[in-house]
Enzyme design. Sequence first.
Site, short mmCIF file in Angstrom:
data_model
loop_
_atom_site.label_atom_id
_atom_site.label_comp_id
_atom_site.label_asym_id
_atom_site.label_seq_id
_atom_site.Cartn_x
_atom_site.Cartn_y
_atom_site.Cartn_z
N GLY A 95 2.55 4.27 5.38
CA GLY A 95 3.44 4.58 4.26
C GLY A 95 4.89 4.27 4.54
O GLY A 95 5.75 4.50 3.70
N ILE A 131 0.84 -1.21 0.00
CA ILE A 131 0.00 0.00 0.00
C ILE A 131 0.87 1.25 0.00
O ILE A 131 0.40 2.33 -0.30
CB ILE A 131 -0.97 0.05 1.21
CG1 ILE A 131 -0.20 0.14 2.53
CG2 ILE A 131 -1.93 -1.11 1.21
CD1 ILE A 131 -1.06 0.64 3.70
N ASP A 132 2.16 1.09 0.34
CA ASP A 132 3.04 2.27 0.49
C ASP A 132 3.46 2.87 -0.85
O ASP A 132 3.91 4.01 -0.90
CB ASP A 132 4.30 1.90 1.28
CG ASP A 132 3.98 1.27 2.63
OD1 ASP A 132 2.90 1.56 3.17
OD2 ASP A 132 4.80 0.48 3.13
#
Length: 354
Positions: free
Chosen positions: A186, A142-143
């Site tokens: 993140g 997802i980062d």
Amino acid sequence: MPDIHCIGICTGGGDAPGLNAVIRAAVKAAILQHNWKVIGIPDGFDGLIWLERSHELTLKDVSGILPRGGTILGTTNRGNPFKYKIVENGREVERDISDQVIANAAKLGIDATISIGGDGSMKIAQELFLKGTRIVGVPKTIDNDLSATEVTFGFDTALHTATDAVDKIHTTGESHHRVMVVEVMGRDAGWIALEAGMAGGAHIILIPEIPFTIAKICECMAMRERYGKHFTIIVLAEGIKLPPELKENRRAGAVGNLIGNAIAHRSHKEVRVSVLGHIQRGGSPSPYDRILATRFGVAAVDLIAAGGFGKMVCLQQESIRAVNFADAVGRMKSVDPNGEIVRTARAIGISFGD
Ligand code: F6P
């Protein structure tokens, strides 16, 4: 062309929306295009340590999983077979059990493996490849911080989740004339904070790539007060580098609370902090992530069919390509502090606290 009859597939590292879409696409392409058997390896490479846990994946097994978050195979970020953690004589020690993993894959009849994961999983895949394993990679996180691919699936969904949260926090913050701090994930990159901040209309965005001070943040808030805006939305990345006066307290809790307290102390404004956490990793993948994940899954099967072992599929200039593991691992993609997106944000008055 390699002689393939059976492939293995595993998911490693933190989960990301779209993992099931990759599994589904790879299983479908392997069976429908090549008539290969597919073995699902549970929990990263752990399913190759305990053989009985690995099992065949049929078309029926992947039916209905496209919109599902998580991974039907399970995952772990503690399963590196080259540094496997075990307890010996009451002490945790690391052992290299890669030979066992490779031998067990052979026992299961696996001719080639698809490893879906982030940078850590790609490093493991690279090491297995160097030991002779026929393996290909699919990037996820997802980062969105892998430089070898323009986008990773999971990012778009996480961005939607974070933006939705910022939208909701916006209305309550405005009503109460408060400073609202939203901490997003993140790792060491500011992509989720930057993009969710922009999409959610944040006034201040704090990212690891741009050093900031509490004084500048409060200056920005004071300026907003002067033109009649009595609330401020701050989106910050979990990986921000703390200004010197706060550094000692890094371990005291989520970074959002540290920043929130420091702002409240200096500005005497009412501050509320929301740490979004793992909600960003869950949920149904967005249409963009479903499509990218499907393209990656099919491309991984194509790569195996073409004998392109030791490579990871990626997105470059809108096309699906493949790069050598060696050119992909350890190369992180950060936000360019002087890049177009940051300049755009600054142009509409967003402060980076600098
Ligand atoms: O890399 C994905 C990620 O969600 C990061 O954004 C976050 O820092 C980390 O994983 C959290 O990991 P864990 O689930 O192990 O707490």
